[in-house]
Scaffold this active site. Structure first.
Site, PDB file in Angstrom:
ATOM      1  N   HIS A 149       0.825  -1.210   0.000  1.00 27.02           N
ATOM      2  CA  HIS A 149       0.000   0.000   0.000  1.00 27.02           C
ATOM      3  C   HIS A 149       0.861   1.262   0.000  1.00 27.02           C
ATOM      4  O   HIS A 149       0.365   2.370  -0.250  1.00 27.02           O
ATOM      5  CB  HIS A 149      -0.926  -0.010   1.220  1.00 27.02           C
ATOM      6  CG  HIS A 149      -2.145   0.855   1.063  1.00 27.02           C
ATOM      7  ND1 HIS A 149      -2.364   1.641  -0.041  1.00 27.02           N
ATOM      8  CD2 HIS A 149      -3.208   1.066   1.887  1.00 27.02           C
ATOM      9  CE1 HIS A 149      -3.510   2.288   0.099  1.00 27.02           C
ATOM     10  NE2 HIS A 149      -4.036   1.965   1.264  1.00 27.02           N
ATOM     11  N   ASP A 368      -8.862 -11.008 -17.811  1.00 25.28           N
ATOM     12  CA  ASP A 368      -8.768 -12.237 -18.611  1.00 25.28           C
ATOM     13  C   ASP A 368      -7.314 -12.460 -19.034  1.00 25.28           C
ATOM     14  O   ASP A 368      -6.784 -11.729 -19.870  1.00 25.28           O
ATOM     15  CB  ASP A 368      -9.684 -12.104 -19.835  1.00 25.28           C
ATOM     16  CG  ASP A 368      -9.594 -13.304 -20.769  1.00 25.28           C
ATOM     17  OD1 ASP A 368      -8.939 -14.299 -20.411  1.00 25.28           O
ATOM     18  OD2 ASP A 368     -10.192 -13.235 -21.866  1.00 25.28           O
TER      19      ASP A 368
END
Length: 430
Positions: A149, A368
């Site tokens: 982060h 994908d």
């Protein structure tokens, strides 16, 4: 569910020699040590494990050439050494079927177990990027992606995964990611005392709830009204309902008048011009508008939506600048940073804080790699914010991952008002 670790490997950029130092921004320096993570589940009955792994590794190496700080190391808590030392790639095997795992998708503990980094992992230093591929007994598999982060937010994670999936399918990515956080929020002297960024150390429970498209429309109708918000958005409406139910759950336990803070994390990229911030900028470009409420407040949904809307109007005023004037742009950045610091300093560590972060419209369900879109996607950044909203698998729906103390969650998950509009996440059909 048991996991067997199969292998670990360091993946380096295909094109090395990115030797440079990247400064962490003002807020990056003080963010808690954690990962921004998402896990993508695939049901490809034709896949072969070795083919999956090889494609993911080679395309990850290509993608790291663009996102080279992810292959670096944080030094002294203030800089990233872009030294191409690499990202960590691990393989594991679960002893259950993907079908069985997805029968209870709201179990955040199981999701976290799949995503969890190795014991030695430290998001403050290394690995800044950890990829974990988990194979299930029925040829289904999952890809977990975790980035420190300190250098990444949800929008950055989405951009990275999108670029990686293009590489996996043999396409060249036209995205030129810019690591510009320190330009927007210049670094500070780390010896100064800085307010905690909404961190609470307490035993908590995370559960997910799904708002279907029809229920969202009904909730939006309830949340809309008045001159300020004639038509509430789905995120505003869901956020207002969750705030109302979370504060009710807490107050039923406390039984006395208390004050708490409300915030909805705002991504600055779509709100500012490209002269201030590139829309594909990588890093933490958030704004945390806070407003205080008393436990005596009924947190009426329309009123909360109005207040959330007002914070957006206030931010628009802070952002206002002349794109052609360097001084005007600098002053706008300075106003934004100053306003956020002021808000954070008004909140003591003891203040109960309710935060919502929206991951909606970030294309996670389009990840994908060559085996089709994921059948389900889940976040694992819940320790840093009490609610993460994501697009649900069903078009138009929203999945809310809510983290509360165990006692508050026991009240929250049985709130009749919440359950009118949301249901605990149902089984994912594959």
């Amino acid at each position: 569910m048991e996991l067997e670790l199969l292998s670990k490997e360091i993946i380096r950029p295909t094109s090395p020699d990115h030797l440079q130092t990247l400064s962490l921004s003002l807020f990056d320096q003080f963010l808690p040590s954690s990962y921004v993570s998402a896990i993508f589940f695939y049901n490809d009955q034709e896949n072969k494990g070795d083919i999956v792994v090889q494609r993911l590794k080679s395309s990850l190496s290509q993608t790291l050439s663009l996102f080279y700080p992810f292959a670096g190391r944080i030094k002294d808590g203030v800089t990233v050494h872009c030294n191409d030392e690499g990202a960590l790639f691990t393989e594991a095997r679960a002893d259950i079927l993907l079908y069985d795992f997805l029968r209870n998708p709201s179990d955040a503990d199981l999701v976290h177990k799949l995503i969890a980094s190795p014991d030695h992992a430290d998001p403050d230093t290394w690995p800044l990027l950890h990829v974990k591929v988990i194979f299930f007994k029925d040829r289904g598999f999952a890809v977990a992606v975790s980035v420190s982060h300190k250098i990444c937010d949800a929008a950055s994670l989405s951009t990275f995964v999108c670029s990686w999936t293009k590489a996996a399918k043999g396409y060249a990515d036209t995205v030129n990611p810019e690591f510009a956080a320190a330009d927007f929020y210049p670094p500070a002297d780390i010896t100064i005392e800085f307010p905690p960024l909404l961190v609470h150390e307490k035993k908590s429970k995370t559960k997910s709830f799904v708002f279907g498209a029809l229920m969202i429309e009904k909730l939006k109708n309830r949340a809309s009204g008045g001159k300020r918000v004639p038509q509430a958005t789905r995120v505003e409406s869901i956020t207002a309902l969750l705030f109302r139910c979370m504060t009710k759950a807490h107050q039923s336990k406390v039984g006395e008048v208390t004050e708490f803070a409300i915030t909805q994390t705002m991504d600055l990229r779509p709100r500012v011009s490209t002269s201030l911030l590139p829309h594909k900028a990588i890093g933490n470009f958030f704004f945390l508008p806070l407003f205080m409420e008393s436990s005596e407040s009924k947190m009426e949904i329309q009123e909360t939506v109005s207040k959330l809307h007002r914070t957006k109007e206030d931010l628009n005023e802070l952002i206002r600048n002349d794109p052609e004037d360097a001084k005007s742009r600098f002053e706008a950045k300075e106003r934004i940073a100053s306003a956020m610091l002021t808000s954070l300093c008004e909140v003591s560590p003891e203040t109960e804080t309710y935060a919502v972060s929206s991951w909606c419209r970030m294309s996670f369900y389009e990840a994908d790699f060559g085996w089709g879109n994921p059948v389900w996607v889940a976040p694992d950044s819940i320790d840093k914010t009490q609610v993460v909203l994501m697009d649900a698998k069903d078009v138009g729906g929203v999945e809310a991952w809510v983290t509360l103390s165990e006692t508050d969650m026991a009240m929250f998950e049985n709130d009749d008002e919440l359950l009118v509009f949301a249901t605990p996440s149902p089984s994912v059909l594959i």
